[in-house]
Design an enzyme around this catalytic site. Structure first.
Site, PDB file in Angstrom:
ATOM      1  N   THR A 156       0.858  -1.181   0.000  1.00 33.88           N
ATOM      2  CA  THR A 156       0.000   0.000   0.000  1.00 33.88           C
ATOM      3  C   THR A 156       0.897   1.235   0.000  1.00 33.88           C
ATOM      4  O   THR A 156       2.098   1.118   0.174  1.00 33.88           O
ATOM      5  CB  THR A 156      -0.862  -0.093   1.274  1.00 33.88           C
ATOM      6  OG1 THR A 156      -1.784  -1.134   1.099  1.00 33.88           O
ATOM      7  CG2 THR A 156      -1.571   1.171   1.632  1.00 33.88           C
ATOM      8  N   ARG A 184     -14.174  -7.924  -1.056  1.00 36.11           N
ATOM      9  CA  ARG A 184     -13.334  -7.853   0.140  1.00 36.11           C
ATOM     10  C   ARG A 184     -13.010  -6.384   0.463  1.00 36.11           C
ATOM     11  O   ARG A 184     -12.745  -5.581  -0.435  1.00 36.11           O
ATOM     12  CB  ARG A 184     -12.030  -8.618  -0.117  1.00 36.11           C
ATOM     13  CG  ARG A 184     -11.077  -8.636   1.071  1.00 36.11           C
ATOM     14  CD  ARG A 184      -9.743  -8.049   0.708  1.00 36.11           C
ATOM     15  NE  ARG A 184      -8.843  -8.028   1.847  1.00 36.11           N
ATOM     16  CZ  ARG A 184      -7.819  -7.190   1.940  1.00 36.11           C
ATOM     17  NH1 ARG A 184      -7.563  -6.354   0.969  1.00 36.11           N
ATOM     18  NH2 ARG A 184      -7.057  -7.192   2.998  1.00 36.11           N
ATOM     19  N   VAL A 185     -13.069  -6.031   1.745  1.00 36.99           N
ATOM     20  CA  VAL A 185     -12.803  -4.649   2.146  1.00 36.99           C
ATOM     21  C   VAL A 185     -11.422  -4.572   2.791  1.00 36.99           C
ATOM     22  O   VAL A 185     -11.126  -5.288   3.754  1.00 36.99           O
ATOM     23  CB  VAL A 185     -13.901  -4.137   3.107  1.00 36.99           C
ATOM     24  CG1 VAL A 185     -13.552  -2.763   3.647  1.00 36.99           C
ATOM     25  CG2 VAL A 185     -15.246  -4.097   2.384  1.00 36.99           C
ATOM     26  N   SER A 186     -10.570  -3.717   2.234  1.00 33.30           N
ATOM     27  CA  SER A 186      -9.219  -3.501   2.769  1.00 33.30           C
ATOM     28  C   SER A 186      -9.276  -2.648   4.031  1.00 33.30           C
ATOM     29  O   SER A 186     -10.248  -1.925   4.261  1.00 33.30           O
ATOM     30  CB  SER A 186      -8.412  -2.786   1.690  1.00 33.30           C
ATOM     31  OG  SER A 186      -7.326  -2.106   2.250  1.00 33.30           O
ATOM     32  N   VAL A 207      -1.246  -6.898   5.944  1.00 35.45           N
ATOM     33  CA  VAL A 207      -2.441  -7.706   5.691  1.00 35.45           C
ATOM     34  C   VAL A 207      -3.645  -7.014   6.345  1.00 35.45           C
ATOM     35  O   VAL A 207      -3.718  -6.884   7.575  1.00 35.45           O
ATOM     36  CB  VAL A 207      -2.257  -9.137   6.233  1.00 35.45           C
ATOM     37  CG1 VAL A 207      -3.529  -9.948   6.070  1.00 35.45           C
ATOM     38  CG2 VAL A 207      -1.086  -9.813   5.526  1.00 35.45           C
ATOM     39  N   GLY A 208      -4.573  -6.578   5.500  1.00 35.95           N
ATOM     40  CA  GLY A 208      -5.696  -5.775   5.978  1.00 35.95           C
ATOM     41  C   GLY A 208      -6.469  -6.417   7.109  1.00 35.95           C
ATOM     42  O   GLY A 208      -6.859  -5.738   8.072  1.00 35.95           O
TER      43      GLY A 208
HETATM   44  N1  ASP Z   1      -3.389  -3.294   3.608  1.00 35.85           N
HETATM   45  C1  ASP Z   1      -3.684  -3.614   2.243  1.00 35.85           C
HETATM   46  C2  ASP Z   1      -4.856  -4.539   2.171  1.00 35.85           C
HETATM   47  O1  ASP Z   1      -4.926  -5.473   2.928  1.00 35.85           O
HETATM   48  C3  ASP Z   1      -2.563  -4.227   1.501  1.00 35.85           C
HETATM   49  C4  ASP Z   1      -1.226  -3.637   1.729  1.00 35.85           C
HETATM   50  O2  ASP Z   1      -1.001  -2.875   2.633  1.00 35.85           O
HETATM   51  O3  ASP Z   1      -0.350  -3.942   0.956  1.00 35.85           O
HETATM   52  O4  ASP Z   1      -5.676  -4.347   1.312  1.00 35.85           O
END
Ligand code: ASP
Length: 282
Positions: A156, A184-186, A207-208
């Site tokens: 991200t 899916r919701v980030s 990981v969201g």
């Molecule tokens: N946090 C983001 C998600 O889970 C992915 C990421 O940070 O790379 O959508």
């Protein structure tokens, strides 16, 4: 108050990334953090975090905006949010498609009562506000999608800034995890992934699902508001994340101008500057 800015470009996997990509990311983050600091001299913290994240979205080395990951059904859906520590307003878009800068759509929503929009509603709002159709896909992401290798590339982007008046703000934008189920919701457009008050501002990556379970950004900020030092607030919150082997990184600035960052696994890519010295991840 000395203006300061910190940005991140998500995670970087030594095992799956070439040295050329690492050098390119270091250079991109250095250029963007320095440009952003110049911008911050004449703009507020909230304007600045949007500016930085839009530059990161436009750089195809990162998983946000141009170069976003592709979901399991072959489509790109992006999420972005911002929060102003002064007004405490949070705005975001979740799973928006075919726009150039999701963070700019989220910024636009700051002026509305309904400030977090998802899916079709977010796309319709963007079109009604003159965000033209734009395909953020690049050939490299399509190749990874076809080879089903995107899961190794979490990344991200985010920015936290403090301006000369001591105002704090945070912004975050993502293309998601890659191969996720549609719908899916980030975490990136939730207060777990992006949060700011007058005391502290935080942007997360990782990981969201883990970030949401740990309520990561919100907990760090709340602990600082309750009197904890920034570093201690990070350490306590990341200890709780480790209890379930959560995978995340975060960047922050507190109201005294202290900059801090931490990751649970090597290694988040980041850069920060106060205009005198610039640090870029090694
Ligand atoms: N946090 C983001 C998600 O889970 C992915 C990421 O940070 O790379 O959508």
């Amino acid at each position: 108050m000395q203006e300061k800015v910190i940005i991140h470009g998500g995670f970087f996997s030594e095992s799956s990334t070439t040295n050329e990509v690492k050098v390119a990311k270091q250079k991109a983050l250095k250029d963007i953090v320095e440009k952003t600091h110049e911008y911050l001299k004449m703009h507020t913290a909230i304007e600045t975090v949007v500016y930085a994240v839009s530059l990161l979205e436009d750089c195809d080395l990162f998983n946000a905006g141009l170069g976003s990951q592709i979901q399991s059904d072959g489509k790109i859906r992006m999420s972005a949010s911002l929060m102003d520590g002064v007004s405490k307003k949070f705005a975001g878009v979740i799973n928006i498609e075919n726009v150039k800068n999701p963070i700019r759509v989220a910024e636009k929503l700051m002026a509305y009562d309904d400030r977090v929009l998802g899916g079709e509603g977010a796309i319709n709002f963007a079109r009604a506000n003159n965000f033209q159709f734009y395909n953020p896909e690049i050939p490299q992401r399509r190749l990874e999608y076809e080879q089903k290798s995107a899961s190794k590339r979490i990344g991200t982007v985010g920015c936290v800034a403090i301006d000369k008046e001591g105002r704090l703000a945070a912004a975050t934008s993502t293309g998601g995890k890659g191969f996720e189920m549609p719908g899916r919701v980030s975490d990136s457009a939730t207060p777990a992934g992006n949060y700011a008050t007058n005391d502290c501002a935080v942007s997360c990556t990782g990981v969201g699902e883990d970030i949401v379970s740990a309520a990561l950004a919100t907990k760090i900020v709340t602990r600082v508001s309750d009197g904890m030092m920034l570093q201690q607030a990070f350490e306590k919150t990341f200890k709780e994340l480790a209890e379930f082997d959560g995978f995340a990184g975060a960047i922050a600035i507190d109201k005294k101008g202290t900059i801090y960052h931490l990751d649970s696994h090597p290694s988040m890519v980041y850069a920060y500057t106060d205009g005198i010295e610039t640090f870029v991840f090694k």
